[in-house]
Scaffold this active site. Structure first.
Site, PDB file in Angstrom:
ATOM      1  N   LYS A 152      10.813  36.442  21.750  1.00 61.12           N
ATOM      2  CA  LYS A 152       9.606  36.175  22.398  1.00 61.12           C
ATOM      3  C   LYS A 152       8.830  34.879  21.818  1.00 61.12           C
ATOM      4  O   LYS A 152       8.249  34.132  22.513  1.00 61.12           O
ATOM      5  CB  LYS A 152       8.591  37.222  22.420  1.00 61.12           C
ATOM      6  CG  LYS A 152       9.085  38.443  23.136  1.00 61.12           C
ATOM      7  CD  LYS A 152       8.260  40.046  23.150  1.00 61.12           C
ATOM      8  CE  LYS A 152       8.691  41.033  24.037  1.00 61.12           C
ATOM      9  NZ  LYS A 152       9.793  41.864  23.459  1.00 61.12           N
ATOM     10  N   CYS A 201       8.449  48.616  24.824  1.00 62.53           N
ATOM     11  CA  CYS A 201       9.618  48.698  25.326  1.00 62.53           C
ATOM     12  C   CYS A 201       9.999  50.197  25.797  1.00 62.53           C
ATOM     13  O   CYS A 201      10.884  50.695  25.473  1.00 62.53           O
ATOM     14  CB  CYS A 201      10.796  48.039  24.979  1.00 62.53           C
ATOM     15  SG  CYS A 201      10.858  48.392  23.070  1.00 62.53           S
TER      16      CYS A 201
END
Length: 505
Positions: free
Chosen positions: A306, A429
């Site tokens: 990310k 997640c």
């Protein structure tokens, strides 16, 4: 006389018992699956079967093209292999949507189906725990089973959750001392004077806790982190505009196409051509909406994918990559060395800085324009696929049950690091409503009550329509504060929850 066949029989029996014990031993992935079947089966109902099948299947990747490598050559190769530019898909979806008729933001309808589901799960889990501790027939009377189990958070170092039985005072029998003082029928001559012995009968107190229960944490304590009643200002704002970063090149295969990408290659600049990551991981940094000159923090940066996306936009003035362990930061450094040209000379400590700190204790308040808070979680897909480093390992039960508390502490502290007007994206997640909406709610409450910070929740239910050709999203009515990518076999990304918050004061 002992016969040989008896010896053989005993040996065979011993071996069969040994094999039976080994057969009964559960793996970490099996423990995770049982937990998810129980929890997510109740949350998602009949849909859990399809989500489960996707989670147990290899996930789908998206390719991030490296702007510091042979960009044109790599993108042409992607196109020849049938991959699609996500920027083009977003633009097509924008044209298809046309004009948008504004609808009420989520906050105007605070009904959330997950609230009732979690309340029901909590009650059921508490009942199971009560009857596990106080099984029927274990005592002469079932009246001693508490109606409700309460938990006290101690402020001492290494906070402990201590089990307390909440009995109604009127059901108590008088204490020993009270009985001695009030009951005239007690033969006081039989009391033992402490000065004549050390037997301790005079000071005897009935046991009020089971030895070894001090460190015990009930599973239902996990669900208690999910709260729904807001005693703080709660503002929602519908986000109707989204700008895709011009320099960012992401490629995917269409829904239903599970083709594999070619491995990354070394470019003439000695960096790798592209970076592969779970497709849903691109959404938190994309919706952070980084602008040129922004000072950006990635609070829990490892493994670095990310962070790399945010750098590839070429927008941040400086990106600070933080993580709690040096080994995790080294993973980020490795990614940056492999994908950023001239990294050591022109990037580290100039446009890219590394910070090793527990994100709960980061300081430098009100100094960042944008913050990505991708917190540690149960990592649902990993927990079902890998036994190593699995959060469902028996020795990590406490750690797992306290994950929401850790997440909320990280998020509330990161809200303090934001400049007024700055934005933050919280992500996990995990499919868990406790770790997702529950943590956001708890962090907003803590930030307001302890520091007077007020926040606007950005409703992304419109802008995610631009990505519906790529991802399968949960229905907005089932989520209060964010969005959720559901694992789905034709588009097997995620899970990924993300919530965008803007600091007001």
């Amino acid at each position: 006389m002992l016969k040989v066949r008896n010896l053989l029989f005993l040996q065979s029996r011993w071996k069969s018992q040994r094999w039976a014990v080994q057969k009964r031993k559960k793996t970490n992935t099996q423990r995770a699956l049982e937990s998810f079947d129980d929890f997510y089966g109740s949350v998602f109902g009949v849909r859990w079967k399809n989500i489960r099948a996707a989670l147990l299947t290899e996930h789908k990747y998206i390719a991030l093209i490296n702007n510091f490598g042979d960009t044109d050559k790599t993108t042409n190769g992607m196109k020849l292999d049938g991959a699609l530019n996500i920027k083009s898909l977003v633009n097509l979806a924008r044209e298809r949507l046309g004009h948008y008729d504004a609808k009420p933001a989520k906050g105007q309808d605070t009904t959330n189906r997950a609230d009732e589901t979690l309340d029901k799960l909590l009650r059921e889990q508490e009942e199971r725990e009560k009857h596990a501790l106080y099984p029927k027939g274990a005592t002469d009377s079932t009246a001693l089973i508490p109606d409700q189990l309460h938990y006290r958070k101690e402020e001492a170092t290494g906070k402990k959750n201590v089990l307390e039985n909440d009995y109604n005072a009127k059901n108590f029998e008088p204490s020993l001392e009270e009985a001695i003082e009030t009951d005239i029928h007690i033969d006081k001559s039989r009391l033992i004077d402490p000065q004549y012995g050390t037997c301790g009968l005079y000071d005897f107190m009935p046991a009020n806790k089971i030895k070894g229960m001090e460190d015990w944490i009930p599973e239902s304590d996990h669900y208690k982190y999910y709260q729904t009643q807001a005693d703080f200002p709660l503002n929602f704002e519908l986000e109707t505009e989204y700008y895709y970063p011009e320099k960012l090149n992401l490629y995917t295969y269409e829904m239903g196409n599970c083709s594999e990408y070619k491995p990354p290659k070394k470019c003439v600049t000695n960096v790798l051509s592209h970076y592969l990551m779970d497709g849903a991981s691109i959404l938190p940094p994309l919706f952070l909406d980084i602008k040129e000159g922004d000072r950006v923090l990635d609070a829990c940066a490892a493994p670095g994918g990310k962070s790399l996306i945010m750098l590839q936009t070429l927008h941040p003035d400086i990106l600070v990559c933080n993580d709690v362990q040096e080994s995790r930061l080294n993973r980020v450094r490795k990614v940056m060395r492999e994908y950023i040209f001239d990294y050591a000379e022109n990037w580290e400590n100039k446009r890219l800085a590394m910070s090793q700190c527990d994100a709960r204790y980061l300081d430098g308040y009100e100094s960042y324009d944008k913050i990505l808070v991708d917190v540690p979680c149960t990592t649902d897909r990993h927990s079902l696929m890998e036994d190593d480093n699995n959060i469902f390992k028996t020795t990590r039960i406490k750690e797992r049950l306290r994950i929401p508390e850790l997440q909320a502490d990280i998020l509330s502290n990161c809200l303090r690091l934001l400049k007024p007007g700055g934005s933050l994206v919280y992500s996990t997640c995990s499919l868990s409503p406790v770790q997702n909406d529950g943590v956001v709610h708890m962090a907003l409450q803590k930030a307001f009550n302890e520091h007077g910070i007020t926040v606007t929740v950005k409703d992304l239910s419109y802008v995610i329509k631009l990505f519906e050709d790529i991802f399968k999203f949960e229905h907005p009515k089932n989520i209060k504060y964010g969005q959720l990518v559901l694992p789905y076999l034709p588009a097997n990304y995620g899970p990924m929850y993300f919530s965008k918050l803007t600091r007001k004061s």
